[in-house]
Design a protein around this motif. Structure first.
Motif, PDB file in Angstrom:
ATOM      1  N   GLU A  95      30.595  55.536  27.407  1.00 25.88           N
ATOM      2  CA  GLU A  95      31.487  56.194  26.463  1.00 25.88           C
ATOM      3  C   GLU A  95      30.670  56.768  25.305  1.00 25.88           C
ATOM      4  O   GLU A  95      29.454  56.559  25.217  1.00 25.88           O
ATOM      5  N   LYS A  96      31.332  57.470  24.406  1.00 24.83           N
ATOM      6  CA  LYS A  96      30.626  58.086  23.284  1.00 24.83           C
ATOM      7  C   LYS A  96      29.938  57.054  22.402  1.00 24.83           C
ATOM      8  O   LYS A  96      28.897  57.325  21.816  1.00 24.83           O
ATOM      9  N   ASN A  97      30.548  55.876  22.294  1.00 27.70           N
ATOM     10  CA  ASN A  97      29.985  54.850  21.400  1.00 27.70           C
ATOM     11  C   ASN A  97      29.260  53.733  22.133  1.00 27.70           C
ATOM     12  O   ASN A  97      29.029  52.658  21.586  1.00 27.70           O
ATOM     13  N   GLY A  98      28.884  53.972  23.393  1.00 27.69           N
ATOM     14  CA  GLY A  98      28.109  52.968  24.091  1.00 27.69           C
ATOM     15  C   GLY A  98      28.507  52.789  25.541  1.00 27.69           C
ATOM     16  O   GLY A  98      29.244  53.602  26.116  1.00 27.69           O
ATOM     17  N   PHE A  99      28.016  51.687  26.127  1.00 34.14           N
ATOM     18  CA  PHE A  99      28.261  51.361  27.531  1.00 34.14           C
ATOM     19  C   PHE A  99      29.191  50.157  27.588  1.00 34.14           C
ATOM     20  O   PHE A  99      29.065  49.223  26.788  1.00 34.14           O
ATOM     21  N   TYR A 100      30.084  50.153  28.580  1.00 36.71           N
ATOM     22  CA  TYR A 100      31.127  49.125  28.628  1.00 36.71           C
ATOM     23  C   TYR A 100      31.248  48.507  30.018  1.00 36.71           C
ATOM     24  O   TYR A 100      30.978  49.159  31.034  1.00 36.71           O
ATOM     25  N   GLU A 101      31.650  47.234  30.033  1.00 36.37           N
ATOM     26  CA  GLU A 101      32.144  46.581  31.231  1.00 36.37           C
ATOM     27  C   GLU A 101      33.633  46.332  31.039  1.00 36.37           C
ATOM     28  O   GLU A 101      34.038  45.722  30.043  1.00 36.37           O
ATOM     29  N   SER A 102      34.440  46.804  31.995  1.00 35.42           N
ATOM     30  CA  SER A 102      35.897  46.687  31.894  1.00 35.42           C
ATOM     31  C   SER A 102      36.431  45.958  33.108  1.00 35.42           C
ATOM     32  O   SER A 102      36.353  46.467  34.237  1.00 35.42           O
ATOM     33  N   GLY A 103      36.956  44.758  32.899  1.00 40.77           N
ATOM     34  CA  GLY A 103      37.583  44.007  33.969  1.00 40.77           C
ATOM     35  C   GLY A 103      39.041  44.395  34.067  1.00 40.77           C
ATOM     36  O   GLY A 103      39.762  44.374  33.062  1.00 40.77           O
ATOM     37  N   MET A 104      39.477  44.750  35.271  1.00 39.54           N
ATOM     38  CA  MET A 104      40.835  45.269  35.421  1.00 39.54           C
ATOM     39  C   MET A 104      41.561  44.631  36.596  1.00 39.54           C
ATOM     40  O   MET A 104      40.974  44.382  37.652  1.00 39.54           O
ATOM     41  N   ASP A 105      42.859  44.406  36.380  1.00 40.14           N
ATOM     42  CA  ASP A 105      43.773  43.991  37.439  1.00 40.14           C
ATOM     43  C   ASP A 105      44.525  45.243  37.878  1.00 40.14           C
ATOM     44  O   ASP A 105      45.289  45.824  37.106  1.00 40.14           O
ATOM     45  N   ILE A 106      44.280  45.673  39.111  1.00 41.78           N
ATOM     46  CA  ILE A 106      44.879  46.923  39.597  1.00 41.78           C
ATOM     47  C   ILE A 106      45.974  46.651  40.625  1.00 41.78           C
ATOM     48  O   ILE A 106      46.281  47.501  41.472  1.00 41.78           O
ATOM     49  N   SER A 107      46.576  45.457  40.559  1.00 43.66           N
ATOM     50  CA  SER A 107      47.657  45.147  41.497  1.00 43.66           C
ATOM     51  C   SER A 107      48.804  46.130  41.349  1.00 43.66           C
ATOM     52  O   SER A 107      49.508  46.424  42.318  1.00 43.66           O
ATOM     53  N   ASP A 108      49.005  46.651  40.139  1.00 42.08           N
ATOM     54  CA  ASP A 108      49.934  47.757  39.911  1.00 42.08           C
ATOM     55  C   ASP A 108      49.090  48.957  39.496  1.00 42.08           C
ATOM     56  O   ASP A 108      48.727  49.089  38.329  1.00 42.08           O
ATOM     57  N   PRO A 109      48.719  49.814  40.430  1.00 45.60           N
ATOM     58  CA  PRO A 109      47.803  50.923  40.132  1.00 45.60           C
ATOM     59  C   PRO A 109      48.276  51.831  39.008  1.00 45.60           C
ATOM     60  O   PRO A 109      47.464  52.467  38.341  1.00 45.60           O
ATOM     61  N   ASN A 110      49.561  51.884  38.810  1.00 46.06           N
ATOM     62  CA  ASN A 110      50.100  52.754  37.755  1.00 46.06           C
ATOM     63  C   ASN A 110      50.023  52.121  36.372  1.00 46.06           C
ATOM     64  O   ASN A 110      50.124  52.813  35.366  1.00 46.06           O
ATOM     65  N   HIS A 111      49.859  50.808  36.341  1.00 46.62           N
ATOM     66  CA  HIS A 111      49.791  50.107  35.055  1.00 46.62           C
ATOM     67  C   HIS A 111      48.694  49.029  35.104  1.00 46.62           C
ATOM     68  O   HIS A 111      48.991  47.827  35.056  1.00 46.62           O
ATOM     69  N   THR A 113      45.857  46.453  34.011  1.00 44.26           N
ATOM     70  CA  THR A 113      45.658  45.662  32.797  1.00 44.26           C
ATOM     71  C   THR A 113      44.256  45.076  32.822  1.00 44.26           C
ATOM     72  O   THR A 113      43.621  44.973  33.873  1.00 44.26           O
ATOM     73  N   GLY A 114      43.778  44.679  31.660  1.00 45.51           N
ATOM     74  CA  GLY A 114      42.454  44.063  31.641  1.00 45.51           C
ATOM     75  C   GLY A 114      41.832  44.011  30.267  1.00 45.51           C
ATOM     76  O   GLY A 114      42.514  44.137  29.240  1.00 45.51           O
ATOM     77  N   GLN A 115      40.520  43.841  30.261  1.00 49.24           N
ATOM     78  CA  GLN A 115      39.753  43.686  29.026  1.00 49.24           C
ATOM     79  C   GLN A 115      38.446  44.447  29.163  1.00 49.24           C
ATOM     80  O   GLN A 115      37.830  44.462  30.228  1.00 49.24           O
ATOM     81  N   ALA A 116      38.018  45.091  28.080  1.00 46.35           N
ATOM     82  CA  ALA A 116      36.749  45.816  28.072  1.00 46.35           C
ATOM     83  C   ALA A 116      35.902  45.337  26.905  1.00 46.35           C
ATOM     84  O   ALA A 116      36.416  45.055  25.818  1.00 46.35           O
ATOM     85  N   GLN A 117      34.585  45.221  27.145  1.00 47.58           N
ATOM     86  CA  GLN A 117      33.651  44.865  26.078  1.00 47.58           C
ATOM     87  C   GLN A 117      32.420  45.759  26.186  1.00 47.58           C
ATOM     88  O   GLN A 117      31.955  46.088  27.277  1.00 47.58           O
ATOM     89  N   ARG A 118      31.895  46.122  25.030  1.00 44.56           N
ATOM     90  CA  ARG A 118      30.712  46.964  24.997  1.00 44.56           C
ATOM     91  C   ARG A 118      29.464  46.146  25.309  1.00 44.56           C
ATOM     92  O   ARG A 118      29.335  45.005  24.876  1.00 44.56           O
ATOM     93  N   ILE A 119      28.553  46.730  26.053  1.00 42.91           N
ATOM     94  CA  ILE A 119      27.263  46.090  26.331  1.00 42.91           C
ATOM     95  C   ILE A 119      26.382  46.279  25.096  1.00 42.91           C
ATOM     96  O   ILE A 119      26.071  47.408  24.717  1.00 42.91           O
TER      97      ILE A 119
END
Length: 399
Positions: A95-111, A113-119
């Motif tokens: 991203e513009k402000n750095g690199f990220y790891e984003s854990g996501m639950d895609i059981s509902d592809p349209n919605h 959910t998850g958490q992201a943290q910058r490396i």
């Protein structure tokens, strides 16, 4: 394996920094940061060593997380890790402000959910692997996805539960003691630090001791007498045991510290600072295993001549396995090898492959999707490994 990464920090590692209720021994407190001069000051007089050292795995063992230091790919098609749970993925993005790891639950592809943290910090030179840390205020945590150098791919950080994405593994002082050069700890909790106090990379003074006084003396109008007042440690002049103790600080396994980190200095007795466990000669190699203990369990060690620096020159980039054979042959005649009669001089460069082979680690285990992966690490107990010897013999006969 200096450059081992923090990949298994938390796999049986303490959340607190020291052994509960164990009385601290040795030096009562770490030296203040003002006692250290920094690598730039060392380079003023030791330019040759400085130029080569910055390229080594030790020097590159930790660094700010930027494009130059993160080895994993952020390109579409190569930046998503699928876990054993088909609904749980981790995406690595720039991203513009750095690199990220984003854990996501895609059981509902349209919605999703998850958490992201910058490396924020990259740990490990990448020769074997890298793992990544992030800051949450003044607390430091390990991220759930690491870079696996063997397959050049993203993998679940070893020790993290398969099929889950966790961002709560604390990075304690014992981890930073071996993957950095200095920090100020703000316990409790155990992973709380003064952020701008963290000095990344393994600097010269981790092996040579605090050098501010030495630099001041060298810069003074009256040069010190090198025989009486150097105010610096040359590890080559330490005793045999002191040299081994120095390397044992970070190469004696994932052991419990006695008291606070950063107190040990070159020349100290390591068992005043760490609870080092006896090595199991039959144990498979481990990046956080007791490499010094494995060396001590070798028959060759009984000569009283061997230390880690017999083979490793930490000022230079690691040699390949074939070149290490020359070190063996300073003591061992080539013709004395049992394979010489059948293979001849072809064995000259294969001592390490036979007697210190690459083996699967039982502790550094990770996964990508359903595939389980074992780190491939060099055994440090010098011995006869029949299977490895047979593989070398077969390889040489085939050529």
């Amino acid at each position: 394996m200096a450059t081992a990464s923090i990949l298994v920090a938390g796999m049986g590692s303490p959340v607190s920094n020291a052994v509960p209720n164990a009385p601290a021994t040795g030096r009562p407190a770490p030296p203040p940061r003002s006692d250290y001069a920094g690598d730039e000051a060392c380079a003023e007089c030791h330019r040759t060593q400085a130029v080569s050292y910055v390229l080594t795995p030790h020097a590159r063992d930790s660094a700010p997380a930027d494009r130059a230091h993160i080895l994993g790919s952020f390109s579409p098609g190569h930046n998503v890790l699928h876990t054993s749970n088909p609904h749980i993925i981790v995406a690595m993005t720039e991203e513009k402000n750095g690199f990220y790891e984003s854990g996501m639950d895609i059981s509902d592809p349209n919605h999703p959910t998850g958490q992201a943290q910058r490396i924020d910090i990259a740990i490990g030179s990448g020769r074997h692997a890298q793992t990544y840390l992030y800051w949450d205020g003044d607390q430091l945590y390990e991220l759930p996805v690491s870079y696996w150098g063997w397959g050049r791919e993203w993998v679940l950080s070893p020790g993290f539960p398969s099929g889950q994405v966790r961002f709560d593994r604390p990075v304690v002082p014992r981890c930073l003691e071996c993957h950095g050069s200095y920090f100020t700890w703000l316990n409790p909790p155990a992973n709380r630090y003064v952020k701008d106090s963290v000095v990344l990379g393994i600097e010269c003074e981790r092996c040579h001791g605090p050098g501010a006084k030495h630099v001041a003396l060298e810069r003074s109008a009256k040069k010190p007498d090198p025989k009486t007042e150097l105010a610096i440690v040359n590890p080559a002049r330490l005793s045999h045991q002191q040299q081994l103790d120095l390397c044992s600080l970070c190469h004696a396994g994932a052991v419990q510290p006695i008291g606070d980190s950063l107190r040990f200095l070159p020349g100290d007795t390591i068992r005043d600072y760490l609870h080092i466990q006896p090595v199991d000669p039959a144990a498979p190699p481990d990046v956080h295993g007791n490499q010094v203990g494995a060396l001590e369990a070798s028959r060759c060690f009984g000569s009283g001549k061997i230390t880690c620096s017999t083979c490793h020159n930490v000022h230079r980039v690691q040699e390949n396995a074939e070149s290490f054979s020359a070190h063996c042959q300073t003591c061992h005649e080539l013709r004395a090898c049992g394979k010489y009669k059948t293979l001849g001089a072809a064995i000259r460069t294969r001592c390490i492959d036979c007697h210190m082979p690459l083996l699967d680690s039982a502790k550094i285990v990770t996964s990508t999707g359903e595939q389980k992966l074992h780190a491939l690490l060099r055994a440090h107990r010098i011995a006869i490994y029949k299977e490895a010897g047979a593989e070398v013999e077969q390889s040489l006969k085939a050529h």
